[in-house]
Motif scaffolding. Structure first.
Motif, PDB file in Angstrom:
ATOM      1  N   ALA A   1     -15.670  -3.901  31.337  1.00 43.20           N
ATOM      2  CA  ALA A   1     -16.333  -2.949  30.444  1.00 43.20           C
ATOM      3  C   ALA A   1     -17.279  -3.734  29.551  1.00 43.20           C
ATOM      4  O   ALA A   1     -17.254  -4.970  29.537  1.00 43.20           O
ATOM      5  N   HIS A   2     -18.138  -3.006  28.859  1.00 44.31           N
ATOM      6  CA  HIS A   2     -19.050  -3.640  27.891  1.00 44.31           C
ATOM      7  C   HIS A   2     -18.847  -2.927  26.563  1.00 44.31           C
ATOM      8  O   HIS A   2     -19.497  -1.928  26.282  1.00 44.31           O
ATOM      9  N   LEU A   3     -17.883  -3.428  25.798  1.00 44.90           N
ATOM     10  CA  LEU A   3     -17.506  -2.745  24.559  1.00 44.90           C
ATOM     11  C   LEU A   3     -18.305  -3.209  23.350  1.00 44.90           C
ATOM     12  O   LEU A   3     -18.181  -2.635  22.276  1.00 44.90           O
ATOM     13  N   GLU A   4     -19.098  -4.276  23.532  1.00 45.34           N
ATOM     14  CA  GLU A   4     -19.728  -4.885  22.361  1.00 45.34           C
ATOM     15  C   GLU A   4     -21.038  -4.208  21.957  1.00 45.34           C
ATOM     16  O   GLU A   4     -21.591  -4.536  20.914  1.00 45.34           O
ATOM     17  N   GLY A   5     -21.496  -3.274  22.750  1.00 41.60           N
ATOM     18  CA  GLY A   5     -22.776  -2.632  22.461  1.00 41.60           C
ATOM     19  C   GLY A   5     -22.668  -1.555  21.396  1.00 41.60           C
ATOM     20  O   GLY A   5     -21.578  -1.155  20.999  1.00 41.60           O
ATOM     21  N   GLU A   6     -23.833  -1.054  20.982  1.00 40.90           N
ATOM     22  CA  GLU A   6     -23.815  -0.053  19.914  1.00 40.90           C
ATOM     23  C   GLU A   6     -23.335   1.323  20.387  1.00 40.90           C
ATOM     24  O   GLU A   6     -23.058   2.196  19.572  1.00 40.90           O
TER      25      GLU A   6
ATOM     26  N   PHE B   1     -20.551   2.032  21.325  1.00 38.60           N
ATOM     27  CA  PHE B   1     -19.197   2.261  20.820  1.00 38.60           C
ATOM     28  C   PHE B   1     -19.071   2.029  19.315  1.00 38.60           C
ATOM     29  O   PHE B   1     -17.978   2.118  18.767  1.00 38.60           O
ATOM     30  N   ALA B   2     -20.188   1.718  18.681  1.00 38.18           N
ATOM     31  CA  ALA B   2     -20.127   1.365  17.254  1.00 38.18           C
ATOM     32  C   ALA B   2     -19.598   2.520  16.402  1.00 38.18           C
ATOM     33  O   ALA B   2     -18.870   2.304  15.429  1.00 38.18           O
TER      34      ALA B   2
ATOM     35  N   GLU C   1     -12.559   2.467  17.169  1.00 34.96           N
ATOM     36  CA  GLU C   1     -11.090   2.566  17.038  1.00 34.96           C
ATOM     37  C   GLU C   1     -10.558   3.794  17.788  1.00 34.96           C
ATOM     38  O   GLU C   1      -9.526   3.718  18.455  1.00 34.96           O
ATOM     39  N   ALA C   2     -11.280   4.902  17.695  1.00 38.64           N
ATOM     40  CA  ALA C   2     -10.851   6.129  18.384  1.00 38.64           C
ATOM     41  C   ALA C   2     -10.931   5.940  19.895  1.00 38.64           C
ATOM     42  O   ALA C   2     -10.048   6.377  20.640  1.00 38.64           O
ATOM     43  N   MET C   3     -11.969   5.254  20.355  1.00 38.82           N
ATOM     44  CA  MET C   3     -12.134   4.968  21.783  1.00 38.82           C
ATOM     45  C   MET C   3     -10.953   4.120  22.278  1.00 38.82           C
ATOM     46  O   MET C   3     -10.379   4.389  23.336  1.00 38.82           O
TER      47      MET C   3
END
Ligand SMILES: [Zn+2]
Ligand SMILES: [Zn+2]
Length: 261
Positions: free
Chosen positions: A11-16, A18-19, A23-25
């Motif tokens: 996955a690529h969680l560091e992008g905006e 998910f900003a 926490e909800a994700m």
């Protein structure tokens, strides 16, 4: 019913993307049974962010590397910076790295050079690689088989987002690679059912590639790790297994490849 235990291996969680609801994700992922997530860097900056996330959250692990579409922007020192990041114990793989002749065909030589350099680094550091391959299978097979032969590695890594035919699947499996499949296996036009059936159960992995490639139900929207259950469901349907069985063997495989305890 006991919860599933699934690993999102890419996955690529560091992008905006998910900003706003990180926490909800993550909470939704836990609720869905996702026990671990590997977040993959695509350049130095996102690799650093991936490591920072891995340090902060126990269930997040990092892969660090330079994506083929980023390689032409990379500086010489970037490879060294990636090697530095590997010192962090939560880095479990090098990647994503690879070739992509679909979107950036103009930088073929740079891509090939960047891939070879990162493969060399992976053997020095004894880490599995996460390979991105898009419309570059001929070159990819040449490069990887040469590398595998030279290094004699038994568990070289994973071909992520696998969308090749069964013959090519056989070639990558023969070299020792695992194959990871995502939400696209449930798309009406996907031909992956036939491929999944021929992959040994010990070599199948699940991934989301979130925020990209959402399952059919969420097409056009952001993908997220919780949606990996749709991939497990589809794989179970294709293989005539239960969701629990698929979750169990894909998780065992991920633990073996990425050396999770
Ligand atoms: Zn990729
Ligand atoms: Zn990716």
């Amino acid at each position: 019913m006991p919860k599933l235990n699934i690993i999102d291996t890419h996955a690529h969680l560091e992008g905006e993307e998910f900003a706003g609801d990180f926490e909800a994700m993550l909470a939704r992922a836990v609720e869905a049974g996702v026990s671990r997530i590997i977040t993959a860097g695509t350049n130095v900056e996102s690799s650093e962010k991936a490591v920072a996330l891995a340090q902060k959250y126990p269930q997040i692990f990092a892969a660090v590397g330079i994506h083929p579409q980023e390689i032409h922007n990379a500086q010489k020192a970037d490879i060294q910076k990636i090697a530095e990041l590997v010192k962090n114990p939560k880095v479990v793989a090098l990647g994503e790295m690879g070739l992509d002749f679909h979107r950036s065909a103009v930088y073929r030589d740079e891509q090939i050079k960047g891939l070879k350099r990162q493969l060399e680094m992976a053997s020095e550091l004894r880490l599995p690689v996460i390979i991105h391959n898009r419309q570059s299978t001929k070159e990819m097979i040449e490069i990887l088989s040469e590398w595998v032969n030279k290094t004699q590695t038994k568990t070289p890594g994973v071909i992520h987002c696998f969308q090749e035919n069964a013959d090519n699947a056989g070639v990558f499996l023969e070299m020792g690679f695992y194959l990871a499949f995502g939400g696209y296996i449930g798309y009406p036009k996907s031909l992956m059912a036939e491929v999944i059936k021929i992959v040994p159960k010990t070599r199948l992995l699940t991934e989301t590639d979130a925020p990209y490639l959402p399952p059919q139900k969420f097409r056009g929207q952001r993908n997220e790790p919780a949606y990996i259950v749709y991939t497990v469901e589809r794989m179970a349907e294709v293989l005539g297994k239960t969701k629990e069985e698929v979750a169990n063997f894909t998780t065992e495989n991920a633990c073996r490849l990425f050396k999770f305890q």
